[in-house]
Design a protein around this motif. Structure first.
Motif, PDB file in Angstrom:
ATOM      1  N   UNK A  63       0.836  -1.194   0.000  1.00  0.00           N
ATOM      2  CA  UNK A  63       0.000   0.000   0.000  1.00  0.00           C
ATOM      3  C   UNK A  63       0.875   1.250   0.000  1.00  0.00           C
ATOM      4  N   UNK A  64       0.549   2.175  -0.895  1.00  0.00           N
ATOM      5  CA  UNK A  64       1.318   3.406  -1.001  1.00  0.00           C
ATOM      6  C   UNK A  64       2.509   3.311  -1.931  1.00  0.00           C
ATOM      7  N   UNK A  65       2.859   2.101  -2.343  1.00  0.00           N
ATOM      8  CA  UNK A  65       4.009   1.921  -3.262  1.00  0.00           C
ATOM      9  C   UNK A  65       3.569   1.369  -4.611  1.00  0.00           C
ATOM     10  N   UNK A  66       2.544   0.529  -4.612  1.00  0.00           N
ATOM     11  CA  UNK A  66       2.066  -0.100  -5.844  1.00  0.00           C
ATOM     12  C   UNK A  66       0.724   0.494  -6.245  1.00  0.00           C
ATOM     13  N   UNK A  67       0.482   0.547  -7.552  1.00  0.00           N
ATOM     14  CA  UNK A  67      -0.796   1.024  -8.072  1.00  0.00           C
ATOM     15  C   UNK A  67      -1.277   0.085  -9.160  1.00  0.00           C
ATOM     16  N   UNK A  68      -2.490  -0.413  -8.986  1.00  0.00           N
ATOM     17  CA  UNK A  68      -3.092  -1.265 -10.001  1.00  0.00           C
ATOM     18  C   UNK A  68      -4.041  -0.415 -10.842  1.00  0.00           C
ATOM     19  N   UNK A  69      -4.046  -0.664 -12.137  1.00  0.00           N
ATOM     20  CA  UNK A  69      -4.936   0.066 -13.033  1.00  0.00           C
ATOM     21  C   UNK A  69      -5.301  -0.851 -14.200  1.00  0.00           C
ATOM     22  N   UNK A  70      -6.265  -0.420 -14.985  1.00  0.00           N
ATOM     23  CA  UNK A  70      -6.670  -1.238 -16.118  1.00  0.00           C
ATOM     24  C   UNK A  70      -7.142  -0.362 -17.265  1.00  0.00           C
ATOM     25  N   UNK A  71      -7.007  -0.900 -18.461  1.00  0.00           N
ATOM     26  CA  UNK A  71      -7.498  -0.260 -19.677  1.00  0.00           C
ATOM     27  C   UNK A  71      -8.334  -1.310 -20.388  1.00  0.00           C
ATOM     28  N   UNK A  76      -6.128  -4.891 -20.893  1.00  0.00           N
ATOM     29  CA  UNK A  76      -4.841  -4.965 -20.198  1.00  0.00           C
ATOM     30  C   UNK A  76      -4.959  -4.391 -18.788  1.00  0.00           C
ATOM     31  N   UNK A  77      -4.266  -5.038 -17.867  1.00  0.00           N
ATOM     32  CA  UNK A  77      -4.175  -4.576 -16.486  1.00  0.00           C
ATOM     33  C   UNK A  77      -2.710  -4.292 -16.177  1.00  0.00           C
ATOM     34  N   UNK A  78      -2.483  -3.288 -15.356  1.00  0.00           N
ATOM     35  CA  UNK A  78      -1.125  -2.876 -15.033  1.00  0.00           C
ATOM     36  C   UNK A  78      -0.884  -2.914 -13.530  1.00  0.00           C
ATOM     37  N   UNK A  79       0.367  -3.060 -13.171  1.00  0.00           N
ATOM     38  CA  UNK A  79       0.782  -2.911 -11.782  1.00  0.00           C
ATOM     39  C   UNK A  79       2.034  -2.046 -11.774  1.00  0.00           C
ATOM     40  N   UNK A  80       1.874  -0.806 -11.376  1.00  0.00           N
ATOM     41  CA  UNK A  80       3.019   0.099 -11.235  1.00  0.00           C
ATOM     42  C   UNK A  80       3.616  -0.111  -9.862  1.00  0.00           C
TER      43      UNK A  80
END
Length: 121
Positions: A63-71, A76-80
């Motif tokens: 938490x606070x370091x990783x960000x999940x997102x999707x398009x 596609x799904x991402x993990x920053x």
């Protein structure tokens, strides 16, 4: 049907962006999650995102370091992943669930093959 990519070797404090591309079917109506498995350990939950992308849940450890997102247009799904730590070293898996923001790996119906992330100290 789910292909994870973007893993690699990075120094502590660095960043990586994982991608999970779906093929063969659309996962736009599925919640998507990321899990990871370190050597000798069980696969653990990292993050999940609702099918429209409005809601997310993270493990306390990221938490606070990783960000999940999707398009959904790109299926596609991402993990920053930022501020990476050696303890983040693991094989990262993406998965799809028909459930809502589920945290248990047993509630995910589809899995990708995994991508290795190694964080050096």
């Amino acid at each position: 049907q789910l292909q994870a990519s973007g893993g690699g070797l990075v120094q502590a404090g660095g960043s990586l962006r994982l991608s999970c591309a779906a093929s063969g079917r659309t996962f736009s109506s599925y919640d998507m999650g990321w899990f990871r498995q370190a050597p000798g350990k069980e696969r653990e939950f990292v993050a999940t995102i609702s099918w429209k992308g409005y809601s997310t849940v993270y493990a306390d450890s990221v938490k606070g370091r990783f960000t999940i997102s999707r398009d959904n247009a790109k299926n596609t799904v991402y993990l920053q992943m930022n501020s990476l730590k050696p303890e983040d070293t693991a094989v990262y898996y993406c998965a799809a669930s028909i459930g809502t923001l589920v945290l248990s790996l047993y509630d995910y119906e589809y899995w990708g093959q995994g991508t290795q992330v190694t964080v050096s100290s």
